[in-house]
Design a protein around this motif. Sequence first.
Motif, short mmCIF file in Angstrom:
data_model
loop_
_atom_site.label_atom_id
_atom_site.label_comp_id
_atom_site.label_asym_id
_atom_site.label_seq_id
_atom_site.Cartn_x
_atom_site.Cartn_y
_atom_site.Cartn_z
N CYS A 39 40.15 39.71 58.64
CA CYS A 39 39.85 40.49 59.85
C CYS A 39 38.66 39.86 60.57
O CYS A 39 37.62 39.59 59.96
CB CYS A 39 39.52 41.93 59.46
SG CYS A 39 39.04 42.94 60.86
N THR A 41 36.93 41.28 62.92
CA THR A 41 35.92 42.27 63.31
C THR A 41 34.97 42.54 62.15
O THR A 41 33.76 42.50 62.32
CB THR A 41 36.59 43.58 63.75
OG1 THR A 41 37.54 43.28 64.76
CG2 THR A 41 35.57 44.57 64.28
N CYS A 42 35.50 42.78 60.96
CA CYS A 42 34.64 43.15 59.82
C CYS A 42 34.58 42.07 58.75
O CYS A 42 33.78 42.18 57.82
CB CYS A 42 35.11 44.47 59.22
SG CYS A 42 36.76 44.41 58.50
N ARG A 46 42.69 40.68 53.69
CA ARG A 46 43.78 41.56 53.25
C ARG A 46 45.11 40.83 53.35
O ARG A 46 45.19 39.76 53.92
CB ARG A 46 43.80 42.84 54.10
CG ARG A 46 42.55 43.66 53.94
CD ARG A 46 42.48 44.83 54.88
NE ARG A 46 41.21 45.54 54.72
CZ ARG A 46 40.07 45.18 55.31
NH1 ARG A 46 40.03 44.16 56.13
NH2 ARG A 46 38.97 45.86 55.07
N HIS A 59 45.28 47.91 58.11
CA HIS A 59 43.85 47.95 58.44
C HIS A 59 43.65 47.78 59.94
O HIS A 59 42.82 48.47 60.54
CB HIS A 59 43.13 46.84 57.67
CG HIS A 59 41.72 46.62 58.13
ND1 HIS A 59 40.68 47.46 57.78
CD2 HIS A 59 41.18 45.67 58.94
CE1 HIS A 59 39.57 47.02 58.35
NE2 HIS A 59 39.83 45.95 59.06
N HIS A 65 40.80 47.15 64.53
CA HIS A 65 40.29 45.78 64.47
C HIS A 65 41.46 44.86 64.81
O HIS A 65 42.34 44.67 63.97
CB HIS A 65 39.76 45.46 63.05
CG HIS A 65 38.53 46.22 62.69
ND1 HIS A 65 37.99 46.20 61.42
CD2 HIS A 65 37.72 47.01 63.45
CE1 HIS A 65 36.89 46.95 61.42
NE2 HIS A 65 36.71 47.45 62.63
ZN LIG Z 1 38.40 44.88 59.97
#
Ligand SMILES: [Zn+2]
Length: 89
Positions: A39, A41-42, A46, A59, A65
């Motif tokens: 991801c 964004t964070c 995954r 997610h 995100h």
């Molecule tokens: Zn994320």
Amino acid sequence: MESQSCLHIRGIDAVKHPKKHECEECVKIGSRWVHLRTCQTCGGTRCCDSSPNRHASKHARASSHPVVASAEPGERWLYCFPDDAYSEY
Ligand SMILES: [Zn+2]
Ligand SMILES: [Zn+2]
Ligand SMILES: [Zn+2]
């Protein structure tokens, strides 16, 4: 080549790479994955939509995100879920 990337992808100037080469959700439940996505964004890593649990897309929807990067060695691309946009980097 004309870039088809969306504003989310164009807004990324430094691609986040996986801290660990594993799906953080699958590890908790003892499941397996096929490919990994990180991801943007964070920074969480995954599993992809070919994996039984599809944690990356779940997610993306649950957290809003939008963009993931492939966490597979040798793959250099970004994908935006809401815009279905793909971009190599
Ligand atoms: Zn994320
Ligand atoms: Zn987008
Ligand atoms: Zn997973």
